[in-house]
Design an enzyme around this catalytic site. Structure first.
Site, short mmCIF file in Angstrom:
data_model
loop_
_atom_site.label_atom_id
_atom_site.label_comp_id
_atom_site.label_asym_id
_atom_site.label_seq_id
_atom_site.Cartn_x
_atom_site.Cartn_y
_atom_site.Cartn_z
N HIS A 55 84.49 3.43 61.00
CA HIS A 55 84.43 4.55 60.06
C HIS A 55 83.92 4.04 58.71
O HIS A 55 84.13 2.88 58.36
CB HIS A 55 85.82 5.16 59.87
N GLU A 57 85.01 4.50 55.75
CA GLU A 57 86.06 3.99 54.88
C GLU A 57 86.47 2.58 55.26
O GLU A 57 86.66 1.73 54.38
CB GLU A 57 87.30 4.92 54.93
N CYS A 85 90.91 9.98 57.95
CA CYS A 85 91.75 10.18 59.13
C CYS A 85 92.99 9.28 59.01
O CYS A 85 93.12 8.50 58.05
CB CYS A 85 90.96 9.85 60.40
N CYS A 88 92.13 5.49 58.79
CA CYS A 88 91.60 5.11 57.48
C CYS A 88 92.68 5.20 56.40
O CYS A 88 92.73 4.36 55.50
CB CYS A 88 90.40 5.98 57.13
#
Length: 152
Positions: A55, A57, A85, A88
């Site tokens: 991801h 992040e 999410c 993260c």
């Protein structure tokens, strides 16, 4: 966290999201800022890396930690185009970030207020959250991506 600064850094995160879009990834971008400078950047790379943890992040947080040679990112702020999410959000806690600024809410996976809010737990670290910064621009990128995907 000042509004003008938030918009400035969110524009940097949006540039990262554009990289994701250009590479066929869900257009989410992130930057980590400390001391008035970007110390980490990332864009979604799940498809390209075949990695569910890739991801934006996570990539930005990892890059930031590598750039300062410390996993503790105290004093840093994460700017991301979409609400983080749960995975993260856990990384945000682990990295000891001071704050998160995000664009669009994520009604399916968002863990800073949409589906759940991890800040309601008794963690050993607290951080500030500023939602909705340049939200329309983040949503526009997502709409472009999913329209292109639907259209074939």
């Amino acid at each position: 966290m000042k509004k003008l600064d938030n918009e400035r850094w969110m524009r940097e995160a949006l540039k990262e999201a554009e990289h994701a879009l250009e590479n066929g990834e869900v257009p989410i971008g992130a930057v980590v800022v400390k001391g008035g400078a970007v110390i980490g950047r990332g864009w979604n790379r799940k498809e390209g890396l075949k990695d569910p943890t890739a991801h934006a992040e996570i990539i930005a947080i990892s890059a930031a930690a590598n750039s300062i040679h410390d996993w503790r990112l105290k004093g840093a702020i994460l700017y991301t185009t979409v609400e983080p999410c749960l995975m993260c959000a856990g990384a945000i806690l682990q990295a000891r970030l001071d704050g998160v600024v995000f664009g669009a809410r994520d009604e399916k996976f968002g863990s800073l207020g949409s589906v759940m809010d991890i800040r309601s737990k008794k963690w050993n670290w607290k951080f500030e959250v500023v939602p909705g910064v340049l939200e329309e621009k983040s949503l526009e990128l997502l709409k472009r991506f999913f329209k292109k995907r639907r259209d074939g």
